[in-house]
Design an enzyme around this catalytic site. Sequence first.
Site, mmCIF file in Angstrom:
data_model
loop_
_atom_site.group_PDB
_atom_site.id
_atom_site.type_symbol
_atom_site.label_atom_id
_atom_site.label_comp_id
_atom_site.label_asym_id
_atom_site.label_seq_id
_atom_site.Cartn_x
_atom_site.Cartn_y
_atom_site.Cartn_z
ATOM 1 N N HIS A 220 -81.502 -111.172 -1.690
ATOM 2 C CA HIS A 220 -80.093 -111.415 -2.013
ATOM 3 C C HIS A 220 -79.300 -111.877 -0.794
ATOM 4 O O HIS A 220 -78.086 -112.054 -0.857
ATOM 5 C CB HIS A 220 -79.486 -110.121 -2.592
ATOM 6 C CG HIS A 220 -78.232 -110.325 -3.366
ATOM 7 N ND1 HIS A 220 -77.025 -109.775 -2.995
ATOM 8 C CD2 HIS A 220 -77.992 -111.017 -4.508
ATOM 9 C CE1 HIS A 220 -76.096 -110.106 -3.864
ATOM 10 N NE2 HIS A 220 -76.643 -110.864 -4.784
ATOM 11 N N LYS A 222 -77.715 -114.203 2.190
ATOM 12 C CA LYS A 222 -77.202 -115.564 2.312
ATOM 13 C C LYS A 222 -77.015 -115.832 3.807
ATOM 14 O O LYS A 222 -76.052 -115.382 4.428
ATOM 15 C CB LYS A 222 -75.862 -115.718 1.588
ATOM 16 C CG LYS A 222 -75.919 -115.414 0.071
ATOM 17 C CD LYS A 222 -75.450 -114.019 -0.211
ATOM 18 C CE LYS A 222 -75.208 -113.748 -1.676
ATOM 19 N NZ LYS A 222 -76.382 -113.711 -2.522
ATOM 20 N N ASP A 227 -78.860 -125.118 14.505
ATOM 21 C CA ASP A 227 -79.107 -125.318 15.946
ATOM 22 C C ASP A 227 -79.030 -124.015 16.743
ATOM 23 O O ASP A 227 -78.850 -124.048 17.963
ATOM 24 C CB ASP A 227 -78.123 -126.333 16.532
ATOM 25 C CG ASP A 227 -78.402 -127.751 16.053
ATOM 26 O OD1 ASP A 227 -79.536 -128.008 15.593
ATOM 27 O OD2 ASP A 227 -77.491 -128.597 16.114
ATOM 28 N N HIS A 401 -66.429 -112.325 -6.730
ATOM 29 C CA HIS A 401 -67.799 -112.118 -6.265
ATOM 30 C C HIS A 401 -67.837 -111.638 -4.810
ATOM 31 O O HIS A 401 -68.916 -111.429 -4.253
ATOM 32 C CB HIS A 401 -68.581 -113.428 -6.405
ATOM 33 C CG HIS A 401 -70.057 -113.293 -6.257
ATOM 34 N ND1 HIS A 401 -70.751 -113.794 -5.173
ATOM 35 C CD2 HIS A 401 -70.993 -112.710 -7.045
ATOM 36 C CE1 HIS A 401 -72.043 -113.550 -5.314
ATOM 37 N NE2 HIS A 401 -72.224 -112.885 -6.438
ATOM 38 N N LYS A 403 -67.781 -109.403 -1.456
ATOM 39 C CA LYS A 403 -68.295 -108.077 -1.092
ATOM 40 C C LYS A 403 -67.669 -107.728 0.256
ATOM 41 O O LYS A 403 -68.241 -107.982 1.317
ATOM 42 C CB LYS A 403 -69.825 -108.067 -0.976
ATOM 43 C CG LYS A 403 -70.552 -108.616 -2.225
ATOM 44 C CD LYS A 403 -70.912 -110.049 -2.035
ATOM 45 C CE LYS A 403 -71.950 -110.583 -3.012
ATOM 46 N NZ LYS A 403 -71.840 -110.235 -4.378
ATOM 47 N N ASP A 408 -58.489 -99.324 7.677
ATOM 48 C CA ASP A 408 -57.384 -99.218 8.619
ATOM 49 C C ASP A 408 -57.042 -100.592 9.181
ATOM 50 O O ASP A 408 -56.961 -101.557 8.435
ATOM 51 C CB ASP A 408 -57.710 -98.203 9.716
ATOM 52 C CG ASP A 408 -57.867 -96.775 9.145
ATOM 53 O OD1 ASP A 408 -57.356 -96.541 8.035
ATOM 54 O OD2 ASP A 408 -58.484 -95.942 9.806
#
Length: 483
Positions: A220, A222, A227, A401, A403, A408
């Site tokens: 899952h 990403k 470079d 979508h 996350k 604080d």
Amino acid sequence: MTLAITIIIVLNTLFALITVFREPRDIAATWAWILVLTLIPVFGFVLYSFAGRKLPARRLFAYQGQDASEMLRRIRQLVNEGPGPSVDEEVAKLPRSAQSLVTLFQRINQTPLATNNEVQVMTSGQDFFERLKRSLRQAQESINLEFYTFYSDELGHEIRDILIERATAGVQVHVLYDSLGSAGTTARFFAPLRAAGGHAVPFLKRRFNLINFQLNFRDHRKIVVVDGRVGFVGGFNIGDQYLGRKKKFGHWRDTHLKIKGSGVYYLQAHFLLDWNASALKKPMNVLDEQYFPSLPKERPGKTNLQIVTSGPDSDDEQIKMGYIRLIQLAKKRCWIQTPYLIPDDSTIDALRIAANSGVDVRIMVPCMPDHMFVYRATQYFASQLAKDGIKVYYYQNGFLHAKTMVVDDQLSSVGSANFDFRSFKLNFEVNAFLYDEGIAKELAAVYEKDILQSSEQTVESFEEQSRWLRFKQVASRLLAPIL
């Protein structure tokens, strides 16, 4: 006839108990699988064979060894040789509470603090993909991409064609994708990239492996590294729906980061390890200096962060532990965005303790499902947490979508890990935990903007739901550990 049915039920129950208990797992998942195997004879065992068994340890740890240790040693050396104060000096500047989070990740994830990063926050597909495409087109040496979803649609073809152009120009291109998350994208789609000298493989998938096929453990993550100097991490995948082109979801609201600085080293390291675990016949040299170029003489930015991964290759549940520690550290606010809200008992307790201690705890989830059982379970847990004074919001302007977590005025997290059992225990995930007041304030401002397009769900509104809807929520909750 009655005797035959009784024998079948007894044998099914016996085999269910033997099947589930022969592999160690947490008690919640154990009971969930017993429920499935006993209530759905035969088919339950078929489902378990694809989604319930653990991955063989030899596959999970195939990439670990002396080269990996040497790679991490080399990264630490490059960071210490970089501009500005040393890592230890930067850690010492942090509040003691933040230092405890740094120490936690150093111990359970072997992840030092990455200092002096420039971090840009992107919250729309248009912004993210424009920056991504620009970075890919500027690549001179290497491009490494790892996505749960790489669809063969209009955007997928556009990204692939950029990769082909760069591979033709001599750039090393490696693409790692999840075969289930990229359903419909076949090896043929990547054939032109391979013909141009690039590489593309599915994560941990072997040919002729139907017997050992594991549906439950998905890549899952990403990750994009260009470079060895520019990195991307967050919630977006590659596909038209992430640009809001799918009528089912409408506007797609996500959060992604673009990073320049020493944090890119750790994104690169995790990509290399994942690649070598998947492409056994075409491993990459993790000690190749081109993947870890020296830092520029001028500091790219001032953001300190840690790149943290978790997955079924470890029992430490590193990202979940980080989430819990963030909640524990909150004194004023803890604002969470997640498409799936299926927390385990430890995270529920942490949220309740924080809310009942006077912390402003808010959780924002989508107003629509993309997986029905998961969404009903999300609704169930949202209704229960609302009883403890936690503010629950349904995002109304399309599909949420993102996350993210903001604690604080200094701590935050952005990545691929949802607030659910699957991300905590089953998926391979990656998050950036950030120690920067400016980033925390920026994410908080985004959250407040999203609230204007959300509806608050109260205890009263949950109680007004129909009995049938509440039944579906409770039933889905029973399967929460294996959803």
